[in-house]
Design a protein around this motif. Structure first.
Motif, PDB file in Angstrom:
ATOM      1  N   VAL A   1       0.838  -1.201   0.000  1.00 17.41           N
ATOM      2  CA  VAL A   1       0.000   0.000   0.000  1.00 17.41           C
ATOM      3  C   VAL A   1       0.870   1.246   0.000  1.00 17.41           C
ATOM      4  O   VAL A   1       0.604   2.218  -0.719  1.00 17.41           O
ATOM      5  CB  VAL A   1      -0.957  -0.001   1.213  1.00 17.41           C
ATOM      6  CG1 VAL A   1      -1.665   1.346   1.336  1.00 17.41           C
ATOM      7  CG2 VAL A   1      -1.989  -1.118   1.085  1.00 17.41           C
ATOM      8  N   SER A   2       1.928   1.228   0.805  1.00 17.38           N
ATOM      9  CA  SER A   2       2.853   2.367   0.860  1.00 17.38           C
ATOM     10  C   SER A   2       3.495   2.607  -0.505  1.00 17.38           C
ATOM     11  O   SER A   2       3.617   3.756  -0.954  1.00 17.38           O
ATOM     12  CB  SER A   2       3.930   2.103   1.919  1.00 17.38           C
ATOM     13  OG  SER A   2       4.862   3.156   1.962  1.00 17.38           O
ATOM     14  N   LYS A   3       3.883   1.530  -1.191  1.00 19.72           N
ATOM     15  CA  LYS A   3       4.487   1.667  -2.528  1.00 19.72           C
ATOM     16  C   LYS A   3       3.460   2.204  -3.525  1.00 19.72           C
ATOM     17  O   LYS A   3       3.772   3.077  -4.352  1.00 19.72           O
ATOM     18  CB  LYS A   3       4.990   0.296  -2.994  1.00 19.72           C
ATOM     19  CG  LYS A   3       5.621   0.297  -4.398  1.00 19.72           C
ATOM     20  CD  LYS A   3       6.861   1.173  -4.441  1.00 19.72           C
ATOM     21  CE  LYS A   3       7.665   0.977  -5.721  1.00 19.72           C
ATOM     22  NZ  LYS A   3       6.906   1.287  -6.942  1.00 19.72           N
ATOM     23  N   ALA A   4       2.218   1.721  -3.431  1.00 21.11           N
ATOM     24  CA  ALA A   4       1.161   2.209  -4.322  1.00 21.11           C
ATOM     25  C   ALA A   4       0.896   3.690  -4.075  1.00 21.11           C
ATOM     26  O   ALA A   4       0.675   4.461  -5.022  1.00 21.11           O
ATOM     27  CB  ALA A   4      -0.115   1.392  -4.118  1.00 21.11           C
ATOM     28  N   ALA A   5       0.927   4.108  -2.803  1.00 22.24           N
ATOM     29  CA  ALA A   5       0.709   5.515  -2.465  1.00 22.24           C
ATOM     30  C   ALA A   5       1.832   6.380  -3.030  1.00 22.24           C
ATOM     31  O   ALA A   5       1.588   7.462  -3.579  1.00 22.24           O
ATOM     32  CB  ALA A   5       0.615   5.683  -0.951  1.00 22.24           C
ATOM     33  N   GLU A   6       3.060   5.899  -2.899  1.00 16.42           N
ATOM     34  CA  GLU A   6       4.201   6.656  -3.430  1.00 16.42           C
ATOM     35  C   GLU A   6       4.099   6.797  -4.948  1.00 16.42           C
ATOM     36  O   GLU A   6       4.320   7.889  -5.499  1.00 16.42           O
ATOM     37  CB  GLU A   6       5.516   5.969  -3.063  1.00 16.42           C
ATOM     38  CG  GLU A   6       6.742   6.723  -3.547  1.00 16.42           C
ATOM     39  CD  GLU A   6       8.043   6.186  -2.981  1.00 16.42           C
ATOM     40  OE1 GLU A   6       9.106   6.688  -3.394  1.00 16.42           O
ATOM     41  OE2 GLU A   6       7.998   5.271  -2.131  1.00 16.42           O
ATOM     42  N   ASP A   7       3.768   5.708  -5.638  1.00 22.34           N
ATOM     43  CA  ASP A   7       3.624   5.757  -7.101  1.00 22.34           C
ATOM     44  C   ASP A   7       2.525   6.737  -7.505  1.00 22.34           C
ATOM     45  O   ASP A   7       2.670   7.495  -8.479  1.00 22.34           O
ATOM     46  CB  ASP A   7       3.304   4.364  -7.652  1.00 22.34           C
ATOM     47  CG  ASP A   7       4.479   3.404  -7.523  1.00 22.34           C
ATOM     48  OD1 ASP A   7       5.614   3.875  -7.308  1.00 22.34           O
ATOM     49  OD2 ASP A   7       4.253   2.178  -7.610  1.00 22.34           O
ATOM     50  N   PHE A   8       1.418   6.712  -6.761  1.00 26.13           N
ATOM     51  CA  PHE A   8       0.306   7.604  -7.063  1.00 26.13           C
ATOM     52  C   PHE A   8       0.712   9.062  -6.892  1.00 26.13           C
ATOM     53  O   PHE A   8       0.434   9.904  -7.748  1.00 26.13           O
ATOM     54  CB  PHE A   8      -0.880   7.282  -6.152  1.00 26.13           C
ATOM     55  CG  PHE A   8      -2.084   8.151  -6.391  1.00 26.13           C
ATOM     56  CD1 PHE A   8      -3.088   7.744  -7.246  1.00 26.13           C
ATOM     57  CD2 PHE A   8      -2.206   9.386  -5.766  1.00 26.13           C
ATOM     58  CE1 PHE A   8      -4.191   8.549  -7.488  1.00 26.13           C
ATOM     59  CE2 PHE A   8      -3.295  10.197  -5.995  1.00 26.13           C
ATOM     60  CZ  PHE A   8      -4.292   9.776  -6.855  1.00 26.13           C
ATOM     61  N   ILE A   9       1.369   9.374  -5.786  1.00 24.35           N
ATOM     62  CA  ILE A   9       1.780  10.756  -5.497  1.00 24.35           C
ATOM     63  C   ILE A   9       2.709  11.280  -6.592  1.00 24.35           C
ATOM     64  O   ILE A   9       2.562  12.411  -7.066  1.00 24.35           O
ATOM     65  CB  ILE A   9       2.470  10.831  -4.115  1.00 24.35           C
ATOM     66  CG1 ILE A   9       1.448  10.549  -3.000  1.00 24.35           C
ATOM     67  CG2 ILE A   9       3.113  12.208  -3.899  1.00 24.35           C
ATOM     68  CD1 ILE A   9       2.080  10.199  -1.671  1.00 24.35           C
ATOM     69  N   ARG A  10       3.648  10.450  -7.002  1.00 17.58           N
ATOM     70  CA  ARG A  10       4.611  10.885  -8.022  1.00 17.58           C
ATOM     71  C   ARG A  10       3.946  11.086  -9.387  1.00 17.58           C
ATOM     72  O   ARG A  10       4.424  11.890 -10.191  1.00 17.58           O
ATOM     73  CB  ARG A  10       5.750   9.875  -8.132  1.00 17.58           C
ATOM     74  CG  ARG A  10       6.596   9.807  -6.854  1.00 17.58           C
ATOM     75  CD  ARG A  10       7.911   9.106  -7.069  1.00 17.58           C
ATOM     76  NE  ARG A  10       8.654   8.952  -5.823  1.00 17.58           N
ATOM     77  CZ  ARG A  10       9.328   9.919  -5.225  1.00 17.58           C
ATOM     78  NH1 ARG A  10       9.369  11.127  -5.762  1.00 17.58           N
ATOM     79  NH2 ARG A  10       9.984   9.687  -4.090  1.00 17.58           N
ATOM     80  N   SER A  11       2.851  10.374  -9.640  1.00 19.16           N
ATOM     81  CA  SER A  11       2.160  10.513 -10.924  1.00 19.16           C
ATOM     82  C   SER A  11       1.025  11.540 -10.863  1.00 19.16           C
ATOM     83  O   SER A  11       0.409  11.831 -11.883  1.00 19.16           O
ATOM     84  CB  SER A  11       1.611   9.165 -11.388  1.00 19.16           C
ATOM     85  OG  SER A  11       0.659   8.666 -10.470  1.00 19.16           O
ATOM     86  N   HIS A  12       0.760  12.093  -9.673  1.00 19.35           N
ATOM     87  CA  HIS A  12      -0.306  13.095  -9.519  1.00 19.35           C
ATOM     88  C   HIS A  12       0.215  14.309  -8.736  1.00 19.35           C
ATOM     89  O   HIS A  12      -0.282  14.621  -7.647  1.00 19.35           O
ATOM     90  CB  HIS A  12      -1.510  12.488  -8.787  1.00 19.35           C
ATOM     91  CG  HIS A  12      -2.224  11.433  -9.557  1.00 19.35           C
ATOM     92  ND1 HIS A  12      -1.728  10.154  -9.703  1.00 19.35           N
ATOM     93  CD2 HIS A  12      -3.415  11.457 -10.225  1.00 19.35           C
ATOM     94  CE1 HIS A  12      -2.569   9.427 -10.416  1.00 19.35           C
ATOM     95  NE2 HIS A  12      -3.597  10.192 -10.750  1.00 19.35           N
ATOM     96  N   PRO A  13       1.234  15.021  -9.256  1.00 17.75           N
ATOM     97  CA  PRO A  13       1.827  16.141  -8.499  1.00 17.75           C
ATOM     98  C   PRO A  13       0.915  17.353  -8.365  1.00 17.75           C
ATOM     99  O   PRO A  13       1.199  18.240  -7.555  1.00 17.75           O
ATOM    100  CB  PRO A  13       3.070  16.490  -9.324  1.00 17.75           C
ATOM    101  CG  PRO A  13       2.729  16.061 -10.716  1.00 17.75           C
ATOM    102  CD  PRO A  13       1.894  14.822 -10.562  1.00 17.75           C
TER     103      PRO A  13
END
Length: 335
Positions: free
Chosen positions: A130-142
């Motif tokens: 979940v933490s990795k998914a959150a990080e990926d999401f944040i980086r793709s939605h600045p």
């Protein structure tokens, strides 16, 4: 006929004004399944902290506001479960499902966050995934306000937050997202790289409501020192959610010391919950001058510190599943 022109002009102007006003408001329509509670708390996190209340009928409600800028608030049920909602001008948002499995349809950050929910639906019990998914999401939605919420939810409100990772996630965000209150508060409160970290809470003595001093040796397990005040509504909400969480945690291994920052003893006593082996209410009537508050440099409520019998700090600001997972990990490792 000439006399009618001013009247017609006024009617047209009023109609336009009414139409414009409608486009400026935010509307949240809820249709929750099997929702039996009388109220839902609305906890605003941005641009200011405040509270409101929704009184649904058979799980249905309509909630409106006219935001001058985007607002972030959470719908909180009686069990402390929260659903984030992003309110922007003219948005129409619908909430269906339940607090356990919410479905939010709408534009902007609400659409983005629903996308994230769907991403993690099959991995919710794997915190690392979940933490990795959150990080990926944040980086793709600045440019999404959903990213600000995710940083606070999954990287700040966790045991031993990784400061450099948090800063690395914040840096690429657009300016308006960085400036939101949620992230500005994070940047003010997270420790700096070279700032020394306190590893233990200093000894303190405090009486409970019966006048007895609380002893650190009365338990062999772990203590959550929870800071709250009768005048701080958000801290009371978090305290109520902890009261529910206590029921899930090992009775002989965990307790909560609720240290109130009240100055007025009568206000404190009227807001206290019933004491038990796992739940103890204490107060020294010193407010922000309390010894631990000053030592730990706590600047806002709510806040908490998890310590062991030796008063070693094991985590801070733990709530919900983060607290449950941490305590269960500690008790299982001990066994």
């Amino acid at each position: 006929m000439k006399k009618l022109y001013p009247l017609l002009t006024l009617i047209i102007l009023l109609s336009c004004f009414s139409s414009c006003e409608k486009k400026m408001d935010f509307e949240l329509r809820g249709e929750l399944e099997n929702f039996k509670s009388e109220r839902i708390l609305v906890v605003y996190d941005d641009p200011e902290v405040k509270l409101d209340t929704i009184y649904p009928k058979d799980g249905k409600f309509l909630y409106k506001l006219i935001p001058d800028t985007i607002h972030l608030f959470r719908l909180v049920d009686e069990a402390g479960r929260a659903i984030p909602i992003f309110a922007d001008k003219g948005d129409r948002v619908t909430l269906t499902g339940s607090f356990e499995q919410p479905e939010v349809s709408g534009d902007g950050a609400n659409r983005d966050y629903q996308e994230f929910r769907e991403r993690i639906a099959s991995i919710q019990h794997d915190s690392a995934a979940v933490s990795k998914a959150a990080e990926d999401f944040i980086r793709s939605h600045p440019q999404s306000f959903a990213s600000a919420y995710l940083i606070d939810r999954y990287f700040v409100q966790v045991p031993d937050p990784d400061v450099e990772r948090i800063k690395g996630l914040i840096d690429p965000l657009s300016g308006n997202i960085k400036d939101c209150r949620v992230l500005s508060t994070v940047l003010q409160t997270i420790p700096q790289k070279n700032e020394p970290q306190l590893t233990n809470v200093s000894y303190f003595s405090c009486k409970d409501r019966s006048g007895k001093y609380v002893s650190w040796s009365s338990k062999e397990g772990y203590t959550l020192i929870n800071f709250w005040a009768s005048w701080n509504e958000l801290s009371k909400i978090r305290r109520d959610s902890l009261a529910e969480q206590v029921k899930r945690l090992p009775k002989d291994e965990f307790r909560v010391l609720n240290l109130s920052l009240d100055f007025n003893e009568k206000s404190w006593l009227s807001a206290c919950k019933d004491d038990s082996e796992q739940w103890i209410e204490i107060c020294d009537n010193k407010g922000w001058e309390n010894q631990i508050i000053k030592q730990q440099n706590i600047k806002r409520l709510p806040a908490n510190i998890l310590v062991d019998r030796s008063r070693k700090i094991l985590g801070t600001n733990l709530y919900g599943e983060a607290l449950y997972d941490k305590v269960m990990q500690l008790t299982q490792n001990k066994d």
